[in-house]
Design a protein around this motif. Structure first.
Motif, PDB file in Angstrom:
ATOM      1  N   MET A  43       0.841  -1.187   0.000  1.00 26.95           N
ATOM      2  CA  MET A  43       0.000   0.000   0.000  1.00 26.95           C
ATOM      3  C   MET A  43       0.884   1.248   0.000  1.00 26.95           C
ATOM      4  N   ARG A  44       0.514   2.214  -0.770  1.00 29.29           N
ATOM      5  CA  ARG A  44       1.324   3.423  -0.870  1.00 29.29           C
ATOM      6  C   ARG A  44       1.207   4.320   0.343  1.00 29.29           C
ATOM      7  N   ASN A  45       0.058   4.890   0.569  1.00 24.41           N
ATOM      8  CA  ASN A  45      -0.155   5.778   1.696  1.00 24.41           C
ATOM      9  C   ASN A  45      -1.366   5.295   2.485  1.00 24.41           C
ATOM     10  N   ALA A  46      -1.326   5.469   3.804  1.00 25.32           N
ATOM     11  CA  ALA A  46      -2.439   5.033   4.642  1.00 25.32           C
ATOM     12  C   ALA A  46      -2.724   6.098   5.692  1.00 25.32           C
ATOM     13  N   ILE A  47      -4.001   6.292   5.970  1.00 27.23           N
ATOM     14  CA  ILE A  47      -4.421   7.258   6.979  1.00 27.23           C
ATOM     15  C   ILE A  47      -4.375   6.586   8.337  1.00 27.23           C
ATOM     16  N   ILE A  48      -3.605   7.170   9.252  1.00 27.95           N
ATOM     17  CA  ILE A  48      -3.506   6.632  10.608  1.00 27.95           C
ATOM     18  C   ILE A  48      -4.522   7.290  11.532  1.00 27.95           C
ATOM     19  N   CYS A  49      -4.917   8.540  11.229  1.00 29.94           N
ATOM     20  CA  CYS A  49      -5.896   9.242  12.054  1.00 29.94           C
ATOM     21  C   CYS A  49      -6.447  10.427  11.274  1.00 29.94           C
ATOM     22  N   SER A  50      -7.707  10.759  11.526  1.00 29.85           N
ATOM     23  CA  SER A  50      -8.340  11.935  10.919  1.00 29.85           C
ATOM     24  C   SER A  50      -8.701  12.911  12.027  1.00 29.85           C
ATOM     25  N   TYR A  51      -8.562  14.186  11.738  1.00 30.29           N
ATOM     26  CA  TYR A  51      -8.840  15.226  12.732  1.00 30.29           C
ATOM     27  C   TYR A  51      -9.870  16.206  12.193  1.00 30.29           C
ATOM     28  N   ASP A  52     -10.781  16.628  13.073  1.00 27.65           N
ATOM     29  CA  ASP A  52     -11.703  17.705  12.754  1.00 27.65           C
ATOM     30  C   ASP A  52     -10.943  19.020  12.868  1.00 27.65           C
ATOM     31  N   SER A  53     -11.556  20.113  12.437  1.00 31.44           N
ATOM     32  CA  SER A  53     -10.902  21.408  12.588  1.00 31.44           C
ATOM     33  C   SER A  53     -10.674  21.673  14.085  1.00 31.44           C
ATOM     34  N   PHE A  54      -9.628  22.419  14.382  1.00 34.21           N
ATOM     35  CA  PHE A  54      -9.260  22.644  15.780  1.00 34.21           C
ATOM     36  C   PHE A  54      -8.687  24.051  15.947  1.00 34.21           C
ATOM     37  N   ASN A  55      -8.623  24.496  17.199  1.00 34.46           N
ATOM     38  CA  ASN A  55      -8.062  25.797  17.529  1.00 34.46           C
ATOM     39  C   ASN A  55      -6.542  25.702  17.433  1.00 34.46           C
ATOM     40  N   TRP A  56      -5.970  26.279  16.404  1.00 39.71           N
ATOM     41  CA  TRP A  56      -4.526  26.161  16.166  1.00 39.71           C
ATOM     42  C   TRP A  56      -3.705  26.915  17.208  1.00 39.71           C
ATOM     43  N   ARG A  57      -4.319  27.802  17.964  1.00 43.10           N
ATOM     44  CA  ARG A  57      -3.587  28.485  19.040  1.00 43.10           C
ATOM     45  C   ARG A  57      -3.431  27.571  20.253  1.00 43.10           C
ATOM     46  N   ARG A  58      -4.345  26.606  20.389  1.00 43.77           N
ATOM     47  CA  ARG A  58      -4.291  25.688  21.519  1.00 43.77           C
ATOM     48  C   ARG A  58      -3.579  24.386  21.170  1.00 43.77           C
ATOM     49  N   TYR A  59      -3.858  23.821  19.977  1.00 45.42           N
ATOM     50  CA  TYR A  59      -3.304  22.518  19.606  1.00 45.42           C
ATOM     51  C   TYR A  59      -2.256  22.649  18.503  1.00 45.42           C
ATOM     52  N   SER A  60      -1.227  21.809  18.577  1.00 44.09           N
ATOM     53  CA  SER A  60      -0.206  21.782  17.526  1.00 44.09           C
ATOM     54  C   SER A  60      -0.757  21.074  16.294  1.00 44.09           C
ATOM     55  N   ARG A  61      -0.026  21.191  15.224  1.00 40.85           N
ATOM     56  CA  ARG A  61      -0.316  20.428  14.011  1.00 40.85           C
ATOM     57  C   ARG A  61      -0.058  18.949  14.335  1.00 40.85           C
ATOM     58  N   PRO A  62      -0.953  18.040  13.968  1.00 37.88           N
ATOM     59  CA  PRO A  62      -0.739  16.615  14.246  1.00 37.88           C
ATOM     60  C   PRO A  62       0.582  16.104  13.650  1.00 37.88           C
ATOM     61  N   TRP A  63       1.190  15.144  14.330  1.00 36.81           N
ATOM     62  CA  TRP A  63       2.493  14.612  13.933  1.00 36.81           C
ATOM     63  C   TRP A  63       2.444  13.081  13.911  1.00 36.81           C
ATOM     64  N   VAL A  64       3.392  12.474  13.211  1.00 32.83           N
ATOM     65  CA  VAL A  64       3.535  11.019  13.172  1.00 32.83           C
ATOM     66  C   VAL A  64       5.020  10.689  13.051  1.00 32.83           C
ATOM     67  N   CYS A  65       5.438   9.582  13.674  1.00 35.25           N
ATOM     68  CA  CYS A  65       6.833   9.136  13.596  1.00 35.25           C
ATOM     69  C   CYS A  65       6.885   7.626  13.770  1.00 35.25           C
ATOM     70  N   ARG A  66       8.037   7.067  13.474  1.00 36.96           N
ATOM     71  CA  ARG A  66       8.293   5.653  13.765  1.00 36.96           C
ATOM     72  C   ARG A  66       8.756   5.549  15.210  1.00 36.96           C
ATOM     73  N   MET A  67       8.481   4.402  15.818  1.00 41.01           N
ATOM     74  CA  MET A  67       8.962   4.124  17.165  1.00 41.01           C
ATOM     75  C   MET A  67      10.202   3.242  17.066  1.00 41.01           C
ATOM     76  N   THR A  68      11.162   3.463  17.962  1.00 42.25           N
ATOM     77  CA  THR A  68      12.351   2.611  18.006  1.00 42.25           C
ATOM     78  C   THR A  68      11.997   1.297  18.703  1.00 42.25           C
ATOM     79  N   GLU A  69      12.886   0.328  18.625  1.00 42.81           N
ATOM     80  CA  GLU A  69      12.657  -0.964  19.273  1.00 42.81           C
ATOM     81  C   GLU A  69      12.520  -0.832  20.783  1.00 42.81           C
ATOM     82  N   ARG A  70      13.096   0.215  21.350  1.00 41.86           N
ATOM     83  CA  ARG A  70      13.043   0.427  22.800  1.00 41.86           C
ATOM     84  C   ARG A  70      11.918   1.372  23.223  1.00 41.86           C
ATOM     85  N   GLY A  71      11.023   1.703  22.291  1.00 42.22           N
ATOM     86  CA  GLY A  71       9.878   2.539  22.623  1.00 42.22           C
ATOM     87  C   GLY A  71      10.142   4.029  22.557  1.00 42.22           C
ATOM     88  N   GLY A  72      11.228   4.438  21.916  1.00 43.18           N
ATOM     89  CA  GLY A  72      11.525   5.857  21.741  1.00 43.18           C
ATOM     90  C   GLY A  72      10.925   6.385  20.448  1.00 43.18           C
TER      91      GLY A  72
END
Length: 96
Positions: A1-30
């Motif tokens: 699969m090329r791209n997959a949606i991990i989560c969808s967000y409704d509109s939000f107050n950008w002064r209160r919440y950051s832009r959503p982020w995603v990353c890989r986790m290391t084997e040790r949970g980092g």
């Protein structure tokens, strides 16, 4: 699969919440933010959108969320790609 949606967000107050982020986790949970593995499709100013992972790999744990600048509602979640969909898990990949 090329791209997959991990989560969808409704509109939000950008002064209160950051832009959503995603990353890989290391084997040790980092959190590994060294290489960009996805993007948020919404605009900078709190527009609704999808958090997309580019070419997810089977068995890889991904961390994602968004920061609450007030500190009351910061969201951090984890999911593992099973080859077809994201399955909720802890940061070490143990399915909930």
């Amino acid at each position: 699969m090329r791209n997959a949606i991990i989560c969808s967000y409704d509109s939000f107050n950008w002064r209160r919440y950051s832009r959503p982020w995603v990353c890989r986790m290391t084997e040790r949970g980092g959190y590994d933010f060294d290489s960009p593995i996805g993007t948020y499709t919404g605009a900078e100013r709190g527009e609704a959108g999808d958090l997309v992972v580019f070419e997810p790999s089977e068995g890889v744990v991904y961390g994602f969320g968004r920061k609450d600048y007030r500190g009351n509602n910061t969201q951090v979640r984890h999911a593992i790609w099973d080859g077809e969909k994201f399955v909720p898990c802890d940061k070490l990949g143990r399915v909930k």
